[in-house]
Motif scaffolding. Structure first.
Motif, PDB file in Angstrom:
ATOM      1  N   ILE A  36     -49.697 -29.186  64.867  1.00 32.40           N
ATOM      2  CA  ILE A  36     -48.803 -30.546  64.471  1.00 32.40           C
ATOM      3  C   ILE A  36     -49.757 -32.363  64.631  1.00 32.40           C
ATOM      4  O   ILE A  36     -49.819 -32.365  63.225  1.00 32.40           O
ATOM      5  CB  ILE A  36     -47.355 -30.606  65.562  1.00 32.40           C
ATOM      6  N   ALA A  37     -50.904 -32.300  65.106  1.00 31.28           N
ATOM      7  CA  ALA A  37     -51.220 -33.719  65.301  1.00 31.28           C
ATOM      8  C   ALA A  37     -51.698 -33.231  63.046  1.00 31.28           C
ATOM      9  O   ALA A  37     -52.089 -34.970  62.885  1.00 31.28           O
ATOM     10  CB  ALA A  37     -52.315 -33.461  66.351  1.00 31.28           C
ATOM     11  N   SER A  38     -52.186 -32.371  62.609  1.00 34.80           N
ATOM     12  CA  SER A  38     -53.137 -32.516  61.159  1.00 34.80           C
ATOM     13  C   SER A  38     -51.774 -33.048  60.978  1.00 34.80           C
ATOM     14  O   SER A  38     -52.233 -34.168  59.467  1.00 34.80           O
ATOM     15  CB  SER A  38     -53.686 -30.776  61.507  1.00 34.80           C
ATOM     16  N   TRP A  39     -51.198 -32.715  60.681  1.00 39.12           N
ATOM     17  CA  TRP A  39     -49.579 -33.437  59.415  1.00 39.12           C
ATOM     18  C   TRP A  39     -49.282 -34.700  59.654  1.00 39.12           C
ATOM     19  O   TRP A  39     -48.694 -35.438  59.061  1.00 39.12           O
ATOM     20  CB  TRP A  39     -48.802 -32.410  59.923  1.00 39.12           C
ATOM     21  N   ARG A  40     -49.756 -35.079  61.268  1.00 41.76           N
ATOM     22  CA  ARG A  40     -49.236 -36.454  61.274  1.00 41.76           C
ATOM     23  C   ARG A  40     -50.056 -37.435  61.284  1.00 41.76           C
ATOM     24  O   ARG A  40     -49.799 -38.607  60.684  1.00 41.76           O
ATOM     25  CB  ARG A  40     -48.968 -36.822  63.274  1.00 41.76           C
ATOM     26  N   ASP A  41     -50.615 -37.146  61.543  1.00 38.73           N
ATOM     27  CA  ASP A  41     -52.455 -37.791  60.555  1.00 38.73           C
ATOM     28  C   ASP A  41     -52.324 -38.277  59.814  1.00 38.73           C
ATOM     29  O   ASP A  41     -52.511 -38.518  58.753  1.00 38.73           O
ATOM     30  CB  ASP A  41     -53.726 -36.494  61.052  1.00 38.73           C
ATOM     31  N   LEU A  42     -52.042 -36.788  58.372  1.00 33.91           N
ATOM     32  CA  LEU A  42     -51.857 -37.252  57.031  1.00 33.91           C
ATOM     33  C   LEU A  42     -51.001 -37.253  56.668  1.00 33.91           C
ATOM     34  O   LEU A  42     -50.990 -38.670  56.025  1.00 33.91           O
ATOM     35  CB  LEU A  42     -51.612 -35.318  56.546  1.00 33.91           C
ATOM     36  N   ALA A  43     -49.528 -37.416  57.193  1.00 31.35           N
ATOM     37  CA  ALA A  43     -48.752 -38.573  57.393  1.00 31.35           C
ATOM     38  C   ALA A  43     -49.019 -40.602  57.793  1.00 31.35           C
ATOM     39  O   ALA A  43     -48.679 -41.513  56.741  1.00 31.35           O
ATOM     40  CB  ALA A  43     -47.124 -38.551  57.876  1.00 31.35           C
ATOM     41  N   ARG A  66     -50.393 -41.019  68.162  1.00 32.95           N
ATOM     42  CA  ARG A  66     -50.045 -40.651  70.201  1.00 32.95           C
ATOM     43  C   ARG A  66     -49.538 -39.622  69.780  1.00 32.95           C
ATOM     44  O   ARG A  66     -49.315 -38.549  69.267  1.00 32.95           O
ATOM     45  CB  ARG A  66     -49.478 -41.814  70.311  1.00 32.95           C
ATOM     46  N   PRO A  67     -50.378 -38.794  70.860  1.00 31.63           N
ATOM     47  CA  PRO A  67     -49.834 -37.316  70.603  1.00 31.63           C
ATOM     48  C   PRO A  67     -48.782 -37.499  71.214  1.00 31.63           C
ATOM     49  O   PRO A  67     -47.380 -38.079  71.701  1.00 31.63           O
ATOM     50  CB  PRO A  67     -50.466 -36.753  73.027  1.00 31.63           C
ATOM     51  N   THR A  68     -47.951 -36.149  70.616  1.00 27.85           N
ATOM     52  CA  THR A  68     -46.633 -35.254  70.863  1.00 27.85           C
ATOM     53  C   THR A  68     -46.257 -35.430  72.072  1.00 27.85           C
ATOM     54  O   THR A  68     -47.112 -35.497  72.816  1.00 27.85           O
ATOM     55  CB  THR A  68     -46.015 -34.484  70.217  1.00 27.85           C
ATOM     56  N   ARG A  69     -44.742 -35.413  72.446  1.00 26.59           N
ATOM     57  CA  ARG A  69     -44.659 -34.977  73.981  1.00 26.59           C
ATOM     58  C   ARG A  69     -45.564 -33.530  74.413  1.00 26.59           C
ATOM     59  O   ARG A  69     -46.252 -33.621  76.118  1.00 26.59           O
ATOM     60  CB  ARG A  69     -43.175 -34.832  74.566  1.00 26.59           C
ATOM     61  N   GLU A  70     -45.676 -32.339  73.825  1.00 24.63           N
ATOM     62  CA  GLU A  70     -46.238 -31.142  74.206  1.00 24.63           C
ATOM     63  C   GLU A  70     -47.552 -31.739  74.022  1.00 24.63           C
ATOM     64  O   GLU A  70     -48.055 -31.198  75.050  1.00 24.63           O
ATOM     65  CB  GLU A  70     -45.721 -30.812  73.325  1.00 24.63           C
ATOM     66  N   ALA A  71     -47.797 -32.406  73.151  1.00 25.97           N
ATOM     67  CA  ALA A  71     -49.749 -32.376  73.295  1.00 25.97           C
ATOM     68  C   ALA A  71     -49.756 -33.674  74.716  1.00 25.97           C
ATOM     69  O   ALA A  71     -51.115 -33.484  75.435  1.00 25.97           O
ATOM     70  CB  ALA A  71     -50.313 -33.880  72.217  1.00 25.97           C
ATOM     71  N   ALA A  72     -49.134 -34.290  74.976  1.00 25.19           N
ATOM     72  CA  ALA A  72     -49.289 -35.211  75.996  1.00 25.19           C
ATOM     73  C   ALA A  72     -49.003 -34.376  77.230  1.00 25.19           C
ATOM     74  O   ALA A  72     -50.060 -35.054  77.866  1.00 25.19           O
ATOM     75  CB  ALA A  72     -48.082 -36.998  76.428  1.00 25.19           C
ATOM     76  N   LEU A  73     -48.723 -33.588  77.605  1.00 25.72           N
ATOM     77  CA  LEU A  73     -48.635 -32.539  78.394  1.00 25.72           C
ATOM     78  C   LEU A  73     -49.973 -32.192  78.549  1.00 25.72           C
ATOM     79  O   LEU A  73     -50.015 -31.787  79.703  1.00 25.72           O
ATOM     80  CB  LEU A  73     -47.195 -31.797  78.793  1.00 25.72           C
ATOM     81  N   ARG A  74     -50.046 -31.508  77.315  1.00 26.94           N
ATOM     82  CA  ARG A  74     -51.085 -30.373  77.368  1.00 26.94           C
ATOM     83  C   ARG A  74     -51.865 -30.969  77.654  1.00 26.94           C
ATOM     84  O   ARG A  74     -53.115 -30.762  78.642  1.00 26.94           O
ATOM     85  CB  ARG A  74     -51.389 -30.282  75.968  1.00 26.94           C
ATOM     86  N   LEU A  75     -52.364 -32.341  77.561  1.00 27.01           N
ATOM     87  CA  LEU A  75     -53.918 -33.416  77.721  1.00 27.01           C
ATOM     88  C   LEU A  75     -53.466 -33.412  79.240  1.00 27.01           C
ATOM     89  O   LEU A  75     -54.714 -33.776  80.167  1.00 27.01           O
ATOM     90  CB  LEU A  75     -53.313 -34.820  76.715  1.00 27.01           C
ATOM     91  N   ARG A  76     -52.225 -33.844  79.983  1.00 25.23           N
ATOM     92  CA  ARG A  76     -52.254 -34.394  81.442  1.00 25.23           C
ATOM     93  C   ARG A  76     -52.636 -33.343  82.088  1.00 25.23           C
ATOM     94  O   ARG A  76     -53.254 -32.937  83.297  1.00 25.23           O
ATOM     95  CB  ARG A  76     -50.481 -34.588  81.918  1.00 25.23           C
ATOM     96  N   VAL A  77     -52.839 -31.940  81.656  1.00 26.87           N
ATOM     97  CA  VAL A  77     -52.988 -30.672  82.360  1.00 26.87           C
ATOM     98  C   VAL A  77     -54.071 -30.463  82.749  1.00 26.87           C
ATOM     99  O   VAL A  77     -54.995 -30.020  83.401  1.00 26.87           O
ATOM    100  CB  VAL A  77     -52.055 -29.215  81.405  1.00 26.87           C
ATOM    101  N   GLU A  78     -55.047 -30.439  81.337  1.00 27.86           N
ATOM    102  CA  GLU A  78     -56.168 -30.661  80.924  1.00 27.86           C
ATOM    103  C   GLU A  78     -56.460 -31.834  82.642  1.00 27.86           C
ATOM    104  O   GLU A  78     -57.913 -31.583  82.648  1.00 27.86           O
ATOM    105  CB  GLU A  78     -56.712 -30.968  80.117  1.00 27.86           C
ATOM    106  N   GLN A  79     -55.864 -33.001  81.577  1.00 23.02           N
ATOM    107  CA  GLN A  79     -56.832 -33.440  83.062  1.00 23.02           C
ATOM    108  C   GLN A  79     -56.732 -33.582  84.737  1.00 23.02           C
ATOM    109  O   GLN A  79     -57.851 -33.856  85.860  1.00 23.02           O
ATOM    110  CB  GLN A  79     -56.544 -35.348  83.039  1.00 23.02           C
ATOM    111  N   LEU A  80     -54.994 -33.583  84.696  1.00 18.74           N
ATOM    112  CA  LEU A  80     -55.096 -32.548  85.969  1.00 18.74           C
ATOM    113  C   LEU A  80     -56.596 -30.998  86.355  1.00 18.74           C
ATOM    114  O   LEU A  80     -56.855 -31.040  88.012  1.00 18.74           O
ATOM    115  CB  LEU A  80     -53.790 -32.440  86.429  1.00 18.74           C
TER     116      LEU A  80
END
Length: 608
Positions: free
Chosen positions: A286-293, A379-393
């Protein structure tokens, strides 16, 4: 008689003006290659000789005006001293000889002294003032000559500290305004580039879906990611942090039968598998399409938000003010449509200055608004932020496990090499004492004294080891008093350490320990590597966040990427979701801010 003395001094000023002009031009001949081409060995000679000559003019103006004009230069730096290995340090480089550190210290001393800049400004304007005023003023001397001498004495005298602070504040505001305008101009230029990249994406989609050239479709939706990531970084200009939101890259997986699997598809060749993996990775993110927008809309928003102040400053400075200077001062040709307002060049100058001032006044705020706009889509969406948070933890947990294992190994090594070895020696000595008790009591008594000393040394090492694991003062009195105790131990030994602030409660014990050892490491870095003489530690807890700020007056230039100490602090704090913010420009000061989310409990003891 006074009139003749004024005329005489006017003639002297003309001669001094010629000498100062030659001095200024001679300095430029050496300073410009030294600064622009990096030939730094050319910089000190003209500055040193210029100071000698300027001191002579300074003494002359002091005698003419009857006021004291002391030299405003800072004292020369102390000679470099070798460290424990016999090496000499400058910034982040070690040298075997003190020659280069001494040179760079003197270079910093000459070029970073504000008096050097004031000398050069005076040298630039003094010939102009004298040649414009003195020839006419000879008729009405001596007050004209005295006026020039008074102005020169004022320029060459040390600046009042309060005035210097106000001037530095104004200079800092001006620099921030110019920097904000330059950033806004860069963002406008990138907006033009975004139009080109969006056109390339549309062309790739047209070729891919219209003509069947499917290999260009992944390119059309990912070729601008570098620019989107750069703009995420630029959002920091407005105080907004924007993390990268992309999912992890999809890679083909080799199956036991030799086929390559990409989700539910199987491929025989690695090229087709890699192409399909990249397609699915970019297409389903989804980040690719947000970048395009963002790529489609951002040029309009950027030009609408920042284009007007950028154009106002550019047109005001180069379209109105600069042509007035060329036509009025240098007598250049002038066109009615260029550098004027309604055909009036003076009105054009006033309007140009007003446009520049207005544009610079609003650009900083608009850059902040633009950063928030950037974060809205990038910025990351809520799902992307949760994924990044899991990776950070996950990384934090791995770092915590590694740090714990390293700590256990350190304790085992210290016990084995220190206290354990001494206790074994005590046991062997006691055996020898038993054998000598009856045959040689005097020797036995000596061994008893030696055994007592060995046991005391083992006890000291055990205490130091326990203090390194968890200082008793930290458990008994809390973080603030533990840092004060650390400051008392180090004060006047390595640096003058000041601790400010207090806590109304106790953070959790692991958080206290992490903050304490992080502060201890930062103080050690400041004194050992930065050469700091004064360190200030500020402690505060607000809005559920423990904040400790360590400021030192050392050499600066600290960078986490060049050493393991700061990286270790980041890993230690990351275990508790904490962060380390570092500001350390070359020359200092260094400001390190530790932030740890926690809730304070009731204090066990008073920290008064």
């Amino acid at each position: 008689m006074t009139w003749f003395r004024g005329v005489y001094r006017g003639v002297v000023l003309l001669g001094v003006a010629v000498a100062v002009l030659a001095q200024f031009l001679g300095s430029l001949v050496l300073l410009l290659p030294g600064v622009l081409l990096g030939w730094v060995f050319l910089i000190p000679p003209p500055v040193r000789h210029g100071r000698r000559l300027t001191n002579r003019w300074r003494a002359m103006f002091a005698a003419w005006t009857g006021r004291e004009v002391p030299a405003p230069y800072q004292p020369p730096p102390a000679p470099p001293q070798p460290d424990g290995d016999g090496l000499y340090r400058h910034d982040t480089t070690l040298y075997k000889s003190p020659r280069f550190p001494r040179f760079f210290r003197r270079l910093d001393w000459l070029m970073k002294d504000p008096a050097t800049k004031r000398d050069l400004v005076w040298q630039l304007w003094f010939p102009v003032v004298v040649l414009a005023v003195v020839p006419v003023g000879l008729v009405v001397a001596p007050w004209t000559v005295r006026l020039v001498a008074t102005w020169s004495a004022w320029m060459l005298a040390p600046m009042d500290p309060a005035r210097a602070a106000r001037k530095a504040s104004r200079g800092a505001r001006t620099q921030r305004a110019l920097l904000a305008w330059a950033r806004a101009a860069l963002l406008v230029c990138f907006a033009a580039l975004e139009v080109v990249l969006f056109a390339i994406s549309m062309a790739c989609f047209a070729l891919g879906f219209g003509l069947g050239l499917v290999f260009v479709i992944p390119l059309g939706i990912s070729h601008y990611r570098w620019l989107a990531n750069l703009r995420r970084h630029f959002a920091g200009w407005g105080g907004v942090r924007v993390d990268r939101p992309y999912t992890p890259e999809l890679l083909p997986q080799r199956r036991p039968d030799g086929m390559l699997q990409v989700r539910n598809n199987l491929y025989k060749t690695e090229a087709m598998a890699s192409f399909n993996a990249r397609w699915q990775w970019t297409w389903h993110d989804i980040a690719s399409w947000r970048d395009l927008a963002w790529l489609c809309v951002d040029p309009l928003v950027t030009v609408g938000l920042l284009g007007l102040p950028v154009a106002a400053v550019a047109y005001g400075a180069f379209g109105l003010a600069l042509p007035w200077v060329w036509t009025q001062v240098f007598g250049a040709d002038w066109s009615a449509w260029y550098g004027a307002a309604d055909g009036n060049r003076t009105a054009g100058l006033v309007l140009g200055v007003a446009l520049v001032a207005a544009g610079l006044a609003v650009t900083g705020r608009l850059v902040t608004v633009h950063a928030r706009w950037t974060a809205l889509l990038l910025r990351p969406t809520r799902e992307a932020a949760l994924r990044l948070r899991v990776e950070q933890l996950t990384r934090s947990r791995a770092d915590a496990v590694d740090a714990q294992a390293a700590e256990v190994r350190r304790i085992e090594r210290d016990l084995h090499d220190g206290a354990q070895a001494r206790l074994i020696a005590v046991g062997l000595t006691l055996g020898a004492i038993e054998r000598l008790m009856d045959t040689d009591p005097a020797a036995a008594r000596k061994l008893v004294a030696q055994t007592r000393e060995t046991a005391e040394a083992a006890l000291r090492e055990l205490r130091d080891l326990v203090r390194g694991i968890h200082p008793p003062v930290l458990s008994e009195r809390g973080l603030a008093d533990a840092i004060r105790a650390l400051a008392l131990d180090l004060d006047d030994v390595t640096a003058n350490i000041t601790v400010t602030g207090r806590l109304d409660g106790r953070p959790p014990a692991p958080v206290e320990s992490a903050a304490y050892f992080a502060v201890s490491e930062l103080i050690a870095n400041a004194t050992r590597h930065g050469g700091a003489r004064a360190v200030t530690v500020g402690i505060d807890h607000r809005a559920g966040l423990l904040r400790v700020t360590v400021t030192d007056d050392g050499a600066g230039g600290a960078d986490p990427s060049r050493g393991t100490g700061l990286r270790g602090i980041e890993r230690r704090l990351g275990t508790f979701d904490g962060t380390l913010s570092l500001s350390s420009p070359p020359g200092g000061p260094t400001v390190a801010t530790l932030e740890l989310p926690c809730v304070l409990s009731s204090p066990k003891t008073s920290t008064s």
